[in-house]
Scaffold this active site. Structure first.
Site, PDB file in Angstrom:
ATOM      1  N   CYS A  23       0.956  13.160  11.163  1.00  0.00           N
ATOM      2  CA  CYS A  23       0.659  13.038   9.732  1.00  0.00           C
ATOM      3  C   CYS A  23       1.625  13.799   8.825  1.00  0.00           C
ATOM      4  CB  CYS A  23      -0.772  13.470   9.450  1.00  0.00           C
ATOM      5  SG  CYS A  23      -1.977  12.335  10.163  1.00  0.00           S
ATOM      6  N   HIS A  71      -2.220   1.260  -3.950  1.00  0.00           N
ATOM      7  CA  HIS A  71      -0.782   1.010  -3.819  1.00  0.00           C
ATOM      8  C   HIS A  71       0.051   2.091  -4.511  1.00  0.00           C
ATOM      9  CE1 HIS A  71      -2.223  -2.782  -2.285  1.00  0.00           C
ATOM     10  NE2 HIS A  71      -1.050  -2.906  -1.709  1.00  0.00           N
ATOM     11  N   GLU A 129     -10.417   7.409   6.539  1.00  0.00           N
ATOM     12  CA  GLU A 129      -8.970   7.271   6.726  1.00  0.00           C
ATOM     13  C   GLU A 129      -8.679   6.131   7.697  1.00  0.00           C
ATOM     14  OE1 GLU A 129      -6.438  11.331   6.446  1.00  0.00           O
ATOM     15  OE2 GLU A 129      -6.661  10.471   8.419  1.00  0.00           O
TER      16      GLU A 129
END
Length: 139
Positions: A23, A71, A129
């Site tokens: 990550c 986005h 997530e």
């Protein structure tokens, strides 16, 4: 106790600075936000008599919030140089600078606080997530 629940999703990219694992690299998620409202009593007057809140209002508030993240590249304030941010802007990328590390836990708290500030009786926010992993924030 009475409650309502609604869900909304958004897609965004992020990375975790000073993290040692996959990550730490730029990557994206299809985040799912599940919002819960709770009240001891139902409204007693007006068009929302017998309701916690009109579902339309509730859904709109959650979707407006998630759409503002959709986005975008979520960036913790201070983790990218000004030059990098300028290059991203020059290329037309949508960057959302946040005053916290962009973890699911912190996003859950942020969404909770934002909806609470709008006067919604928020009791819990779940931020997924992945389909199997979520962070929970309860007030």
């Amino acid at each position: 106790m009475y409650g309502l629940k609604t869900e909304s999703c958004f897609d965004s990219a992020h990375f975790l600075a000073d993290y040692y694992g996959k990550c730490e690299n730029l990557h994206g998620h299809r985040w799912k936000v599940v919002a819960y409202l709770e009240q001891e009593e139902l409204q007693t007057e007006g068009t929302m008599k017998g309701m916690v809140l009109d579902f339309g209002e509730f859904k709109r508030a959650v979707r407006d919030l998630t759409e503002s993240f959709d986005h975008t590249f979520l960036v913790e304030e201070g983790t990218l140089s000004a030059a990098t941010l300028e290059c991203l802007a020059a290329e037309g990328f949508s960057v959302k600078i946040l005053p916290f590390r962009t973890t699911a836990e912190n996003l859950a708290r942020h969404f909770f606080d934002t909806l609470s500030e709008k006067g919604l009786p928020v009791s819990q926010i779940d931020v997924y997530e992945t389909p199997n992993n979520c962070a929970i924030y309860r007030g």
